[in-house]
Design a protein around this motif. Structure first.
Motif, short mmCIF file in Angstrom:
data_model
loop_
_atom_site.label_atom_id
_atom_site.label_comp_id
_atom_site.label_asym_id
_atom_site.label_seq_id
_atom_site.Cartn_x
_atom_site.Cartn_y
_atom_site.Cartn_z
N MET A 185 0.77 -1.14 -0.08
CA MET A 185 0.01 0.01 0.10
C MET A 185 0.92 1.01 -0.10
O MET A 185 2.00 1.14 0.50
N THR A 186 0.24 2.31 -0.59
CA THR A 186 0.95 3.59 -0.39
C THR A 186 0.42 4.02 0.66
O THR A 186 -0.84 3.88 1.34
N GLY A 196 -4.60 5.90 3.87
CA GLY A 196 -5.18 6.99 4.37
C GLY A 196 -6.85 6.83 3.89
O GLY A 196 -7.71 7.12 4.74
N LYS A 197 -7.04 6.65 2.51
CA LYS A 197 -8.37 6.32 2.14
C LYS A 197 -8.95 5.14 2.98
O LYS A 197 -10.09 5.61 3.32
N GLN A 239 -0.96 12.59 4.44
CA GLN A 239 -0.11 13.41 5.31
C GLN A 239 -0.48 12.79 6.84
O GLN A 239 0.74 12.84 7.52
N ALA A 240 -1.52 12.52 7.46
CA ALA A 240 -1.77 11.94 8.67
C ALA A 240 -0.87 10.59 8.89
O ALA A 240 -0.17 10.45 9.96
N VAL A 241 -1.01 9.86 7.69
CA VAL A 241 -0.32 8.45 7.80
C VAL A 241 1.28 8.78 7.95
O VAL A 241 1.76 8.29 8.74
N ASN A 284 6.54 8.66 10.66
CA ASN A 284 7.75 9.51 11.18
C ASN A 284 7.75 9.75 12.61
O ASN A 284 8.52 10.53 13.26
N SER A 285 6.79 9.16 13.46
CA SER A 285 6.58 9.42 14.80
C SER A 285 6.33 10.64 15.18
O SER A 285 6.68 11.11 16.45
#
Length: 256
Positions: free
Chosen positions: A20-21, A26-27, A34-36, A41-42
């Motif tokens: 998955m991307t 996200g979808k 951006q949230a993912v 990235n913690s």
């Protein structure tokens, strides 16, 4: 590594292993890519409902995502409850995964079924014995149980091993390889084989009988059990121990 960093790393690993991307994940979760990215990235943590949804998406536990290391034993109640709800075919498929993970590495003597679900898959090696076939069979035996079963046969045999003569049974047990050293080229020469047998045994006659039964092959270097015979002896030993050594046997006949 703290839980925040650990969760982000695990989400990223799970997402990549699923192909998955960040946008696709996200979808599925109704959040932005951006949230993912921030999770991975913690920079932030997903909310609790999203953690549950992530676990469902990647078929893992929330404990895994949260970094709780309670050990596999802590998962047994969940596994037991889940198995109770699963169809038989799904249970066997789950056992297949467990057997493969336990094996750790391919057996030196594999039996391949070319992916045909109607054929039996076999794992035999240091991790024990695993047998499974879709809709038909599932069997797991630890090395300790296998060795105990074989050792019992060295003194006496009841059904089903009493179907073989004592001399044949003794030769088969001598030729049986150590489960943690299943070398394909393993063989015993006749001179060495005789040292394990009492003088009263007519070895030539017994070996001929073993060969005719399909248990023993004559190869360069002497005699050996072929793989099917090796497996058969272990399975017969297991049946022998289960039937004759247990104090109680519960048998269900008819519909439940």
């Amino acid at each position: 590594m703290n839980n925040l960093q650990g969760m982000g790393t695990k989400i990223a690993q799970l997402r990549r292993s699923s192909g998955m991307t960040q946008e696709e994940l996200g979808k599925l979760l109704s959040v932005s890519a951006q949230a993912v990215s921030k999770w991975e990235n913690s920079d932030s943590l997903p909310d609790l409902p999203l953690i549950v949804k992530i676990a469902e998406t990647f078929n893992c536990s929330t404990d895994y995502l949260l970094g709780r290391e309670g050990g596999l034993i802590s998962l047994i109640p969940q596994i037991r409850e889940t198995l109770h709800k699963m169809e038989l075919t799904d249970r066997i498929a789950f056992l297949e995964h467990m057997i493969t993970l336990t094996e750790g590495h391919p057996s030196t003597l594999p039996v391949s079924s070319s992916g045909n679900p109607s054929l039996v898959h076999i794992h035999l090696g240091p991790a024990g014995l695993g047998l499974w076939a879709k809709d038909r069979l599932a069997c797991i035996a630890t090395p300790i149980f296998l060795k105990e079963s074989v050792e019992l046969l060295r003194t006496a045999a009841a059904f089903p091993l009493n179907l073989l003569s004592d001399d044949v049974r003794l030769v088969l047990l001598i030729l049986l390889r150590e489960i943690d050293d299943l070398k394909p080229e393993y063989a015993l020469d006749e001179k060495t084989l005789r040292t394990y047998l009492p003088d009263s045994i007519h070895l030539d006659q017994v070996l001929t009988e073993c060969i005719e039964l399909g248990f023993v092959d004559r190869v360069r270097g002497g005699y050996r059990l072929n793989f099917r015979a090796d497996l058969t002896v272990r399975l017969l030993a297991m049946v022998h121990q289960i039937i004759n050594q247990q104090g109680t046997m519960n048998v269900t006949v008819g519909n439940v």
